[in-house]
Design an enzyme around this catalytic site. Structure first.
Site, PDB file in Angstrom:
ATOM      1  N   TYR A 483     -25.866  16.236  36.034  1.00  0.00           N
ATOM      2  CA  TYR A 483     -25.888  15.857  37.448  1.00  0.00           C
ATOM      3  C   TYR A 483     -24.506  16.094  38.068  1.00  0.00           C
ATOM      4  CZ  TYR A 483     -26.868  13.381  41.760  1.00  0.00           C
ATOM      5  OH  TYR A 483     -27.030  13.068  43.085  1.00  0.00           O
ATOM      6  N   SER A 563     -31.639  17.642  42.497  1.00  0.00           N
ATOM      7  CA  SER A 563     -30.870  17.251  43.666  1.00  0.00           C
ATOM      8  C   SER A 563     -29.464  17.846  43.569  1.00  0.00           C
ATOM      9  CB  SER A 563     -30.848  15.721  43.793  1.00  0.00           C
ATOM     10  OG  SER A 563     -30.394  15.323  45.051  1.00  0.00           O
ATOM     11  N   ASP A 647     -40.091  16.609  50.996  1.00  0.00           N
ATOM     12  CA  ASP A 647     -38.721  16.212  50.656  1.00  0.00           C
ATOM     13  C   ASP A 647     -37.872  16.245  51.924  1.00  0.00           C
ATOM     14  OD1 ASP A 647     -36.211  15.720  49.651  1.00  0.00           O
ATOM     15  OD2 ASP A 647     -36.367  17.149  47.995  1.00  0.00           O
ATOM     16  N   HIS A 682     -38.633  13.798  47.416  1.00  0.00           N
ATOM     17  CA  HIS A 682     -37.470  14.088  46.581  1.00  0.00           C
ATOM     18  C   HIS A 682     -37.681  13.676  45.129  1.00  0.00           C
ATOM     19  CE1 HIS A 682     -33.389  15.461  46.350  1.00  0.00           C
ATOM     20  NE2 HIS A 682     -32.943  14.323  45.858  1.00  0.00           N
TER      21      HIS A 682
END
Length: 720
Positions: A483, A563, A647, A682
Site C-alpha cells: 500500500y 487504491s 466508485d 471502492h
C-alpha cells in the site's frame, strides 16, 4: 463435497512448446475499440495529451458501451480457464463459516454483528445485557435492503441511553449515504430519512438529534464531480432535513474538505475537527449545555494531528503527534486547552501509539515492527500492566464505556482466523470468548517477518506466509501485496481469500512500505510528494528479495494493491515491467495529473502534491504517473485491472483510461484486461457473492498466466 486441502509449493507444470503455442492461439486477445480524441492540457507551459478523456464521463452512453464490451472481453478470457469453477467452489467452502463480532453494550442490550457464512451482509443481533447470548434476536438485517445484497450498512450510532439508533446505508458501494433512525425498542423507523450524506459519522446530542457531515450535491455526476466544501450539520428529530442547522463549515473564505463532529460520552462537549487534506487539521470544542456557547480552539493550525481521547469534566486527554511523530497522550483543561498548556501523560516512545479507553483506564497499543503490544495505564499515566496477548499478531477492540468492567478484543494474524477474547479490566486476565470453526488448519501454515534493504539502504519489514515445508525452488506462485501511503499501516490479519491462496500452494507476502504508518509520521512523510519514489523502490526491492531467496521467480510473481496500492502496482509495472509476471492494480489512482479533479481527490495533496503546484511537482508526478508512463514497444505483465462502476472515491476513469492506454501499447502477448464490477464502489460493502467471484477471477487469471493448466497437487509442493 470435495475436501480442498490442496497445498503449497511449486506449481510446476511442464508444457511443451506445441501446447504453449496452442494456449496462446486459443487465448489471443482482440480488445474493444477505444477511440482517441484530441484533448491536450497545458501545465506550466508543457502540453500533455489526454486521448481517453471521454472515458471520464461516467454518465455517457459511449462510456457505458465501452464498459460493457470490456467486461465481455474479460469474461470471454476467464471463461476459458478450466479450473475457474473449482477455485470458486474452494473459496466458497472456506468462506462458509459463522463469523461473529464482539458484543458491545447499548442501553439494556448487548449487540453484535454476525454472518452465518455466505450471507451478503452482516446482520446485527441483540440480547439482554445480563441474558443468554443464545437467545439473541435479529435487530437489523441489511440483507433485506436490496435483492442482490449490494446495499450495505455504513456507520451506526446509539443514543447514550440506547433508545434510538441511527445508521447509514450505501447503495451500490457509493460513498453517498442515507441515514435512517430506529426506535431501538420497537425496531421501527422514526423520523425522515436523511439523504446525501458523505464521509460522516452520526453523533447524538441526548435524544433530541444528531450531528452529521456532508457536502453540497455537486453539479454534474454525483459519482465523479468535485466535492470541496464539507460541513457539519445538526438534525433535530421531528423536523425536516431542510431545516437542519449548519454548525460548522459555512464560511466561503476557509474551505474544509473534511469536517467531523462528535459528542463526548458525558454529553458535555461537541468536538469539531476540520482539515483541508488527509493529514493535519484544526480542532475546536464547544460546551453543549450553554446556549450559544462559542467554539474554543484547541489546535488552530494544520501542521499536526490531534484528537480528544477522554474527558472528566473540563479535564481533557488528547492524542497528538505535535512534537511527537509517533504520538503521545497529553492532558490539558478546557479553560485553556492550547498547545502551550499540554503536559505529557504517556510520552512518545520509539513505537507508534494507538490508544483507547475502557472501564476507567487507558489502553495503549504499540506497533512494534507491525505487530501489536498493549499496555494498560491509569489516567495519571502510571503503568498498570502489559497485557499478555495470545500470540504474535494484531489486536483490536481494547475499548469500552467508562463504567464497564470487561471488554472484548480480537486477535489475529495471517495464519490465525480472528478470535474474540473477554478481558477482565481490573484483574487483567483474558479468556477465549469465541473462536471460529473454519475449514483451515492454521498449524499447517507459518508466517515469518524478514527485513530487506531498499534502494537507498533503508530496512523494510515484510511478512511472508505459506504452508509449512514449502520448497524454496524459485517457482512458487506468489502474491506480493503493498500500500505505502496516507499513514495507513498494514498489520497482520487473517483473510479468507489469502488463506485460500496459501492453501492452493501460494505464498502471500506483505511489505510494510514507506508512506504507511508503521513507524510514525517520519515513515509516512518519507513516502509523500517528492519522496513518493521511495514507496515504489521499497516494493520493487521486496519483489527482488522474494526472487533472490528462491520463493518465486518473475513468471510466478504477482503484484497486487488497491487504491493508493493500485497506484503502487501501476507505477511498479511501468517502471519495472520485468519485475513480475502478473499485475493486479485495483481501484487505483492512476492519472496523477488529474486525480485532484474528481470527488474529494484534492484532499490527497498532502501525500501526492498536485500538477498545478509548480513545475517541479508537475514533472515529478508526470515522471511516475502510471497512465503517462506506458510506452510503445514494451512487454508489460499480464494485467487485470479491477474497479467498480459506483466508485466515487477513486473514480473508475483512472482505471478506464489506464486500461485503454495499456491495451493500445502492450507489445507482448500477455493479456491486458479490465474487470468492472457493477453496483460496487471502492470496496466497502461489497456483497459476499461479489467478493467471492472477484477473488475467483483474480486467482484464475493469475495462475493461468503463471502457466498452470490445472490446480496444483499439494504433495508435490512440500518437502517431506
Amino acid at each position: 463435497m470435495k475436501k480442498w486441502l490442496i497445498g503449497a509449493a511449486v506449481l510446476t507444470v511442464l508444457i511443451s512448446c506445441k501446447e504453449e503455442d496452442k494456449k496462446e492461439e486459443s487465448m489471443a486477445m482482440t480488445y474493444p475499440q477505444s477511440k482517441k480524441v484530441d484533448t491536450v492540457d497545458v501545465y506550466h507551459g508543457v502540453e500533455v495529451a489526454d486521448p481517453y478523456r471521454w472515458l471520464e464521463d461516467d454518465r455517457s452512453e459511449e462510456t457505458g458501451a465501452w464498459v460493457k464490451e470490456q467486461n465481455k472481453t474479460t469474461e470471454e478470457f476467464l471463461s476459458q480457464i478450466t479450473y475457474r469453477d473449482e477455485i470458486r467452489e474452494r473459496l466458497t467452502e472456506i468462506w462458509n463459516y459463522e463469523k461473529v463480532g464482539a458484543p458491545f453494550m447499548e442501553g439494556a442490550y448487548a449487540y453484535f454483528y454476525k454472518n452465518d457464512g455466505l450471507q451478503n451482509q452482516y446482520v446485527i443481533y441483540r440480547y439482554l445485557k445480563d441474558g443468554d447470548p443464545e437467545t439473541a434476536e435479529v435487530f437489523l438485517d441489511p440483507n433485506t435492503f436490496s435483492a442482490k445484497g449490494t446495499t450495505s450498512l455504513g456507520g451506526a450510532n446509539f443514543t447514550k441511553d440506547g433508545s434510538l439508533f441511527a445508521y447509514s446505508i450505501s447503495e451500490g458501494g457509493s460513498d453517498w449515504r442515507k441515514v435512517i433512525v430506529l426506535d431501538a425498542t420497537s425496531m421501527k423507523q422514526v423520523g425522515d430519512t436523511i439523504k446525501d450524506v458523505k464521509f460522516s459519522g452520526m453523533s447524538w446530542k441526548g435524544n433530541d438529534g444528531f450531528f452529521y457531515s456532508s457536502y453540497d450535491k455537486p453539479e454534474g455526476s454525483e459519482l465523479s464531480a468535485m466535492t470541496d466544501q464539507h460541513r457539519l450539520y445538526y438534525h433535530k428529530m421531528g423536523t425536516p432535513q431542510s431545516d437542519d442547522q449548519v454548525i460548522f463549515g459555512s464560511t466561503a473564505d476557509q474551505k474544509y474538505r473534511y469536517v467531523s463532529g462528535s459528542v463526548t460520552e458525558d454529553q458535555k462537549y461537541l468536538v469539531i475537527s476540520g482539515s483541508t487534506s488527509t493529514n493535519g487539521g484544526k480542532m475546536w470544542m464547544k460546551e453543549l449545555n450553554i446556549p450559544n456557547a462559542p467554539l474554543v480552539a484547541v489546535v488552530d493550525n494544520f501542521d499536526t494531528n490531534t484528537y480528544l481521547l477522554h474527558n472528566e469534566g473540563s479535564k481533557l486527554w488528547l492524542v497528538t503527534d505535535y512534537k511527537a511523530p509517533n504520538q503521545r497522550i497529553v492532558a490539558t483543561d478546557f479553560s485553556n486547552p492550547t498547545q502551550e498548556t499540554w503536559t505529557d501523560v504517556i510520552p512518545e516512545t520509539e513505537h507508534v501509539l494507538a490508544p483507547s479507553t475502557a472501564g476507567g483506564y487507558l489502553f495503549t497499543e504499540y506497533m512494534v515492527d507491525a505487530v501489536s503490544q498493549v499496555k494498560q495505564y491509569n489516567y495519571d499515566g502510571s503503568l498498570v500492566r502489559e497485557v499478555k496477548l495470545p500470540g504474535i499478531g494484531n489486536v483490536g477492540g481494547f475499548s469500552a464505556k467508562e463504567k464497564e468492567k470487561t471488554l472484548y478484543y480480537s486477535f489475529t494474524n495471517y495464519t490465525t482466523p480472528g478470535s474474540i477474547y473477554l478481558y477482565d479490566i481490573k484483574e487483567g486476565t483474558s479468556e477465549v470468548y469465541r473462536k471460529p470453526d473454519i475449514k483451515f488448519n492454521s498449524d499447517d501454515f507459518e508466517s515469518k517477518q524478514i527485513f530487506y534493504t531498499s534502494k537507498d539502504g533503508t530496512k523494510i519489514p515484510m511478512i511472508v506466509s505459506h504452508r509449512k515445508g514449502l520448497a524454496l525452488d524459485g517457482k512458487n506462485p506468489t502474491i506480493l501485496y503493498g500500500y505505502g501511503g496516507f499513514n495507513i499501516s498494514l498489520n497482520p490479519g487473517f483473510s479468507v481469500t489469502q488463506a485460500a491462496w496459501m492453501d492452493m500452494g501460494g505464498v502471500y507476502a506483505v511489505a510494510n512500505l514507506r508512506g504507511g504508518g508503521e513507524y510514525g509520521k517520519k515513515w509516512h512523510d518519507a513516502g509523500t510528494k517528492l519522496q513518493k519514489q521511495n514507496v515504489f523502490d521499497d516494493f520493487i526491492a521486496a519483489g527482488e528479495w522474494l526472487k533472490e531467496n528462491k520463493y518465486t521467480d518473475t513468471k510466478h510473481l504477482a503484484i497486487q494493491g488497491g487504491s493508493n496500492g493500485g497506484l503502487l502496482v501501476g507505477a511498479t509495472m511501468t517502471q519495472r515491467p520485468d519485475l513480475a509476471g502478473i499485475a493486479f492494480p485495483a481501484v487505483g489512482v492512476l492519472d496523477m495529473l488529474r486525480y485532484n479533479k474528481f470527488t474529494a481527490g484534492a484532499g490527497w495533496a498532502y501525500d501526492y502534491g498536485t500538477a498545478e503546484d509548480d513545475l517541479e511537482m508537475f514533472e515529478y508526478l508526470k515522471g511516475y504517473s502510471p497512465l503517462h508512463n506506458i510506452k510503445e514497444g514494451v512487454s508489460y505483465p499480464a494485467t487485470m485491472i479491477t474497479t467498480g462502476d459506483h466508485d466515487d472515491r477513486v473514480v473508475p476513469a483512472h482505471s478506464f483510461k489506464f486500461a485503454a492506454e495499456l491495451q493500445s501499447k502492450q507489445a507482448g502477448k500477455a493479456p491486458t484486461l479490465i474487470r468492472i464490477e457493477t453496483d460496487a464502489g471502492h470496496g466497502a460493502g461489497k456483497s459476499t457473492e461479489q467478493q467471492i467471484q472477484e477473488r475467483t477471477d483474480i486467482y484464475a487469471f493469475g495462475l493461468y498466466n503463471m502457466g498452470y493448466t490445472e490446480l496444483p497437487d499439494v504433495k508435490s509442493q512440500v518437502k517431506m
